[in-house]
Motif scaffolding. Structure first.
Motif, PDB file in Angstrom:
ATOM      1  N   ASP A  24      34.591  53.587  27.057  1.00  8.97           N
ATOM      2  CA  ASP A  24      35.066  52.198  27.004  1.00  8.97           C
ATOM      3  C   ASP A  24      35.561  51.750  25.631  1.00  8.97           C
ATOM      4  O   ASP A  24      36.532  51.012  25.534  1.00  8.97           O
ATOM      5  N   ASP A  85      32.020  46.589  25.068  1.00  3.94           N
ATOM      6  CA  ASP A  85      33.347  46.695  25.654  1.00  3.94           C
ATOM      7  C   ASP A  85      34.224  45.584  25.086  1.00  3.94           C
ATOM      8  O   ASP A  85      33.759  44.767  24.279  1.00  3.94           O
ATOM      9  N   HIS A  87      35.301  42.900  26.405  1.00  2.00           N
ATOM     10  CA  HIS A  87      34.912  41.540  26.793  1.00  2.00           C
ATOM     11  C   HIS A  87      33.837  40.984  25.854  1.00  2.00           C
ATOM     12  O   HIS A  87      33.906  39.838  25.417  1.00  2.00           O
ATOM     13  N   ARG A 111      31.822  39.527  33.279  1.00  4.61           N
ATOM     14  CA  ARG A 111      32.653  40.642  32.834  1.00  4.61           C
ATOM     15  C   ARG A 111      33.263  41.364  34.036  1.00  4.61           C
ATOM     16  O   ARG A 111      34.272  42.046  33.905  1.00  4.61           O
ATOM     17  N   ASN A 112      32.639  41.172  35.204  1.00  3.00           N
ATOM     18  CA  ASN A 112      33.182  41.850  36.386  1.00  3.00           C
ATOM     19  C   ASN A 112      34.560  41.323  36.772  1.00  3.00           C
ATOM     20  O   ASN A 112      35.452  42.094  37.124  1.00  3.00           O
ATOM     21  N   VAL A 115      37.095  42.187  33.691  1.00  2.00           N
ATOM     22  CA  VAL A 115      37.693  43.528  33.658  1.00  2.00           C
ATOM     23  C   VAL A 115      38.712  43.667  34.798  1.00  2.00           C
ATOM     24  O   VAL A 115      39.762  44.296  34.637  1.00  2.00           O
ATOM     25  N   ARG A 234      38.571  46.605  42.917  1.00  3.79           N
ATOM     26  CA  ARG A 234      38.353  47.559  41.800  1.00  3.79           C
ATOM     27  C   ARG A 234      38.241  48.960  42.385  1.00  3.79           C
ATOM     28  O   ARG A 234      37.431  49.227  43.281  1.00  3.79           O
ATOM     29  N   TYR A 320      29.746  44.872  42.594  1.00  2.00           N
ATOM     30  CA  TYR A 320      30.049  45.665  41.396  1.00  2.00           C
ATOM     31  C   TYR A 320      29.069  46.809  41.215  1.00  2.00           C
ATOM     32  O   TYR A 320      27.874  46.661  41.475  1.00  2.00           O
ATOM     33  N   ARG A 322      28.523  50.146  38.218  1.00  2.00           N
ATOM     34  CA  ARG A 322      29.024  50.671  36.952  1.00  2.00           C
ATOM     35  C   ARG A 322      29.885  51.921  37.159  1.00  2.00           C
ATOM     36  O   ARG A 322      30.700  52.275  36.306  1.00  2.00           O
ATOM     37  N   GLN A 325      33.592  51.697  36.355  1.00  2.00           N
ATOM     38  CA  GLN A 325      34.089  51.821  34.980  1.00  2.00           C
ATOM     39  C   GLN A 325      34.769  53.183  34.759  1.00  2.00           C
ATOM     40  O   GLN A 325      35.734  53.287  34.019  1.00  2.00           O
ATOM     41  N   LYS A 328      38.612  53.984  35.008  1.00  2.00           N
ATOM     42  CA  LYS A 328      39.535  53.757  33.877  1.00  2.00           C
ATOM     43  C   LYS A 328      39.894  55.074  33.210  1.00  2.00           C
ATOM     44  O   LYS A 328      40.985  55.241  32.692  1.00  2.00           O
TER      45      LYS A 328
HETATM   46  N1  ARG Z   1      32.866  48.002  31.083  1.00  2.00           N
HETATM   47  C1  ARG Z   1      32.556  47.474  32.344  1.00  2.00           C
HETATM   48  C2  ARG Z   1      33.453  48.079  33.430  1.00  2.00           C
HETATM   49  O1  ARG Z   1      34.500  48.563  33.134  1.00  2.00           O
HETATM   50  C3  ARG Z   1      32.737  45.991  32.333  1.00  2.00           C
HETATM   51  C4  ARG Z   1      31.975  45.280  33.371  1.00  2.00           C
HETATM   52  C5  ARG Z   1      30.534  45.322  33.062  1.00  2.00           C
HETATM   53  N2  ARG Z   1      29.771  44.615  34.084  1.00  2.00           N
HETATM   54  C6  ARG Z   1      28.457  44.828  34.274  1.00  2.00           C
HETATM   55  N3  ARG Z   1      27.931  44.158  35.245  1.00  2.00           N
HETATM   56  N4  ARG Z   1      27.792  45.687  33.572  1.00  2.00           N
HETATM   57  O2  ARG Z   1      33.122  48.063  34.562  1.00  2.00           O
END
Ligand code: ARG
Length: 449
Positions: A24, A85, A87, A111-112, A115, A234, A320, A322, A325, A328
């Protein structure tokens, strides 16, 4: 300290932290301009909803504006030690400068969805760059097609000589293939161009956030309405874009394979200028088409990527995780790869040299068998009888080819329809309305409070 660290909680083990952050720190830098724009849109909306004072909005926008300038003009954005990250880094920077106003910016946001919105804007820009590079390759191929419309080439089926073709057709075929690839990219663009901001952690917010306003401010066509679905996009969106990229890669890979084959001495149809070839450490005569081979390999690798994303995301329930992530790490290098392949393919095709008078060679006589059959049909013989007669002549060894080609059919050697094909591509590219995004960003960056 993380933005989520509580006064009374233990800090995460360093190895666990590094492992979960993964790439990240390096990759999120590419999301930074979008994180700033997203933050600006979100704060304008928070102020409109009464969740932020006007002077707070003003100072947040000014600060965001200067961070944005630094990123765009000086290519400067660092995710510092202690931030997980992009954010967290942006919130930390604003809080350092503005105190409480900086701390308020995260109201109604997670952050959800941050991103998500960053990635949508990043992917939207990638589609634009990919489309522009594809258009350039298309134009090169069309120019080559026009230039070599009179230069004939053997056509093959089953890799056996079949019927007369031309370089006009060969170059033009790949130009037209790119239209269909761009059609699919446009589908991906439509999917990408929807605003997920406001979906929060994936279940919305009790604040009366105005999601239509952020949609408009960020130049999106519409929003992902359902907050749970917004989160499901996502991985799904990345997969769709990578599938569109895979189609394009398949076209480039096939073209690269043709180049390798046609460039071989046994075919001898095309030649790469010497500076586009590489040599051998032992065989002094070698001028190898490594450029086409690496293009073929990179394109083939790109074709595998939708599967990689599908595997990472398969069996994930809604909400969500992880795991997301890690997508990416597939998406971002792929964008660079396809852009590099497009631009090298363009360079290679612009410089390719074609052999002249190929069909004058007697070994291609049989390419004209159908011409002879058709001549007899025009003169009144039923097709099957003419076919039998010419077949008999061939087997007896007394076939004389009719080399006068007179093809008028749309899309054939004698009527390439390049102008019609160019119109189709131009209309398709105009239909993306890329300028809409530029206009929205321009307005956002110069927002009058
Ligand atoms: N770096 C994380 C990603 O790309 C950002 C979101 C993080 N959210 C969390 N709930 N930890 O998914």
């Amino acid at each position: 300290m993380k933005i989520w660290t509580k006064k009374n909680s233990a800090s995460t083990n360093k190895r666990i932290e590094a492992f979960t952050i993964s790439k990240d720190l390096e990759l999120d830098v590419f999301l930074a301009p979008y994180d700033i724009l997203g933050s600006m849109a979100h704060t304008i909306m928070l102020e409109k909803c009464g969740l932020l004072e006007t002077d707070e909005l003003k100072s947040i926008l000014t600060n965001c504006g200067s961070i944005y300038e630094e990123i765009i003009k000086k290519d400067l954005f660092v995710i510092e030690d202690g931030s997980e990250d992009v954010h967290s880094q942006v919130e930390w920077m604003l809080t350092q400068k503005l105190g409480d106003a900086g701390k308020k910016i995260h109201s109604g946001r997670s952050r959800n969805d941050q991103v998500l919105v960053d990635l949508k804007m990043y992917m939207r820009q990638q589609v634009r760059e990919i489309t522009e590079l594809t258009h350039s390759l298309f134009q090169t191929l069309q120019q080559k097609s026009e230039k070599h419309k009179e230069d004939l080439l053997p056509g093959y089926t089953h890799l056996q000589i079949a019927m007369p073709s031309s370089f006009g057709l060969w170059f033009g075929a790949y130009a037209e293939a790119l239209i269909d690839d761009v059609e699919v990219l446009k589908g991906a663009y439509k999917v990408v161009n929807k605003n997920p901001l406001g979906s929060g952690a994936g279940y919305g917010s009790s604040f009366p956030l105005d999601r239509n306003l952020t949609t408009q401010l960020l130049g999106f066509d519409t929003l992902n309405y359902n907050v749970v679905y917004s989160q499901i996009t996502r991985g799904k969106t990345e997969g769709i874009l990578l599938s569109a990229v895979a189609n394009l890669a398949a076209t480039i890979g096939k073209l690269a394979m043709d180049v390798c084959l046609y460039n071989s001495q046994n075919f001898g149809f095309i030649k790469l200028p010497e500076e586009m070839t590489t040599g051998s450490s032992i065989m002094p005569h070698k001028k190898n088409p490594d450029v086409a081979e690496v293009l073929r390999a990179k394109s083939n690798r790109l074709k595998a990527l939708p599967n990689e994303v599908a595997f990472i995301t398969s069996n994930l329930p809604s909400g969500y995780h992880r795991d997301l992530q890690i997508t990416k790490e597939i998406l971002m290098p792929a964008m660079d790869d396809i852009k590099e392949c497009l631009s090298i393919a363009d360079f290679m095709m612009a410089n390719i040299e074609v052999s002249k008078d190929l069909l004058a060679d007697k070994k291609y006589d049989l390419l004209f068998s159908v011409e002879n059959v058709n001549q007899m049909v025009v003169e009144g013989t039923p097709f099957r009888d003419a076919y039998q007669k010419i077949g008999f002549e061939i087997n007896e060894g007394n076939f004389t080819p009719n080399r006068s080609l007179n093809h008028t059919l749309a899309g054939s050697i004698g009527n390439l329809c390049n102008a019609e094909i160019a119109t189709e591509m131009n209309e398709l590219i105009a239909s993306f309305h890329f300028k809409k995004v530029d206009n929205a960003f321009e307005k956002l960056l110069n927002w009058e409070v």
